[in-house]
Design an enzyme around this catalytic site. Structure first.
Site, PDB file in Angstrom:
ATOM      1  N   ASP A  83      13.122  37.466 -51.272  1.00  0.00           N
ATOM      2  CA  ASP A  83      12.162  36.681 -50.487  1.00  0.00           C
ATOM      3  C   ASP A  83      10.812  37.407 -50.494  1.00  0.00           C
ATOM      4  O   ASP A  83      10.594  38.322 -51.289  1.00  0.00           O
ATOM      5  CB  ASP A  83      12.746  36.493 -49.077  1.00  0.00           C
ATOM      6  N   HIS A 196       6.493  31.143 -39.142  1.00  0.00           N
ATOM      7  CA  HIS A 196       7.490  32.198 -39.238  1.00  0.00           C
ATOM      8  C   HIS A 196       7.882  32.686 -37.840  1.00  0.00           C
ATOM      9  O   HIS A 196       7.088  32.610 -36.903  1.00  0.00           O
ATOM     10  CB  HIS A 196       6.934  33.404 -40.011  1.00  0.00           C
ATOM     11  N   GLY A 197       9.084  33.234 -37.740  1.00  0.00           N
ATOM     12  CA  GLY A 197       9.486  33.914 -36.515  1.00  0.00           C
ATOM     13  C   GLY A 197       8.747  35.238 -36.388  1.00  0.00           C
ATOM     14  O   GLY A 197       8.531  35.941 -37.372  1.00  0.00           O
ATOM     15  N   GLY A 233       9.947  29.494 -42.519  1.00  0.00           N
ATOM     16  CA  GLY A 233       9.904  29.264 -41.085  1.00  0.00           C
ATOM     17  C   GLY A 233      10.756  28.075 -40.692  1.00  0.00           C
ATOM     18  O   GLY A 233      10.345  27.222 -39.898  1.00  0.00           O
ATOM     19  N   ASN A 254      14.104  28.371 -45.634  1.00  0.00           N
ATOM     20  CA  ASN A 254      14.409  29.735 -45.226  1.00  0.00           C
ATOM     21  C   ASN A 254      14.877  29.769 -43.774  1.00  0.00           C
ATOM     22  O   ASN A 254      14.238  29.178 -42.897  1.00  0.00           O
ATOM     23  CB  ASN A 254      13.178  30.629 -45.380  1.00  0.00           C
ATOM     24  N   ILE A 255      15.983  30.487 -43.535  1.00  0.00           N
ATOM     25  CA  ILE A 255      16.562  30.624 -42.208  1.00  0.00           C
ATOM     26  C   ILE A 255      16.605  32.108 -41.868  1.00  0.00           C
ATOM     27  O   ILE A 255      17.268  32.890 -42.563  1.00  0.00           O
ATOM     28  CB  ILE A 255      17.988  30.047 -42.142  1.00  0.00           C
TER      29      ILE A 255
END
Length: 303
Positions: A83, A196-197, A233, A254-255
């Site tokens: 990633d 994103h987180g 995100g 994406n997770i």
């Protein structure tokens, strides 16, 4: 039956509208329960690690991730992906990405991502093209990013509704057309409303912003580029909005936060408790939110 490459699987996903979830592994014990959940739900997914996950978390190194993957992988359901490897990182520091990506390929990563999204368009194209030439020489597809998926930066974000209304950071379709043509990227991560987180120590435990997606912008990008698109995100977006995005060109999601935070909370009790929390959350995501349980054959062919 010969093993399908990650690129082949991604193109199948894009054609049939079945998304490929990519699960970030900031702590190595998280990997096994994710693989187990994919297998038991009969769904295909990527196991992935971003540079920040061995810099700021506990993924340790590319070699450590690869070794762990070799222990738990199931090639009927998984592939290994690098990633975010940013040219300018979350702390605004320049990163020499070429040796990192070359190492990932040597370690057996089956697809890679260069993130030049903090560069000018011209520089992003040039840096991405260098990585495409490197990776394609080994038959490895390349994901790139255009636009600004926010959330990793230090400090608070501007109000989300202001970001969405103004389209701040959204991927421009005309720039995307030029970027894909000139860089040769295989998949494109796009900014259409997700965030994103947070990863800073002060905010990484906080709930994510409830984001939504501009499907209209996604349609314009899809028509402009004609390649699989990626949503970063992916945690915290309403299910109906996600499902729409899969039908309109998003082939990979994406997770990260959705499985990282349950692991961190439960691992305070024990690693096994953390793994169980990851397994349960991954199963729920695959069956309910993403609704892809039982779809592996559509991507991998009948086994």
């Amino acid at each position: 039956m010969s093993k399908l490459s990650t690129g082949e699987v991604m193109h199948r996903a894009w054609r049939v509208g079945v998304v490929v979830p990519a699960f970030n592994i900031p702590y190595l014990p998280m990997m096994e329960p994710v693989v187990r959940a994919l297998r038991e739900c009969d769904a295909f997914g990527l196991i992935q690690v971003a540079r920040l996950e061995w810099i700021k978390f506990e993924a340790i190194s590319l070699k450590a991730v690869s070794r762990e993957y070799q222990k738990v992988k199931d090639e009927g359901y998984t592939r290994l992906h690098l990633d975010h490897c940013p040219v300018i990182d979350e702390d605004n520091l320049w990163v020499d990405v070429q040796p990192i990506i070359a190492d990932a390929i040597d370690q057996g990563f089956e697809s890679v991502m260069i993130d030049g999204s903090r560069l000018s368009l011209e520089e992003n194209i040039a840096r991405t093209r260098e990585i495409v030439e490197l990776a394609h020489g080994s038959g490895v597809p390349v994901e790139a990013e255009l636009g600004a998926v926010m959330g990793h930066e230090e400090g608070p974000l501007p109000p989300y509704e202001e970001l969405f209304r103004t389209g701040k950071g959204f991927t421009d379709p005309d720039e995307a057309r030029r970027f894909v043509k000139e860089s040769g990227a295989d998949w494109l991560s796009v900014a259409i409303g997700s965030v994103h987180g947070a990863i800073s120590p002060a905010t990484k435990d906080k709930a994510k912003i409830q984001a939504r997606l501009s499907i209209e912008q996604l349609d314009r990008i899809r028509e402009a580029v004609g390649i699989p698109l990626v949503l970063h995100g992916g945690t915290g977006i309403e299910k109906g909005c996600l499902q729409d995005s899969f039908r309109h060109g998003i082939a990979k999601i994406n997770i990260a936060t959705a499985i990282r935070q349950p692991y961190e909370r439960a691992a305070k009790v024990s690693i096994e408790a953390g793994q169980q929390a990851v397994y349960e959350e991954t199963v729920a995501l695959l069956r309910d939110e993403l609704a892809i349980a039982g779809t592996a054959a559509a991507l991998m062919g009948e086994r």
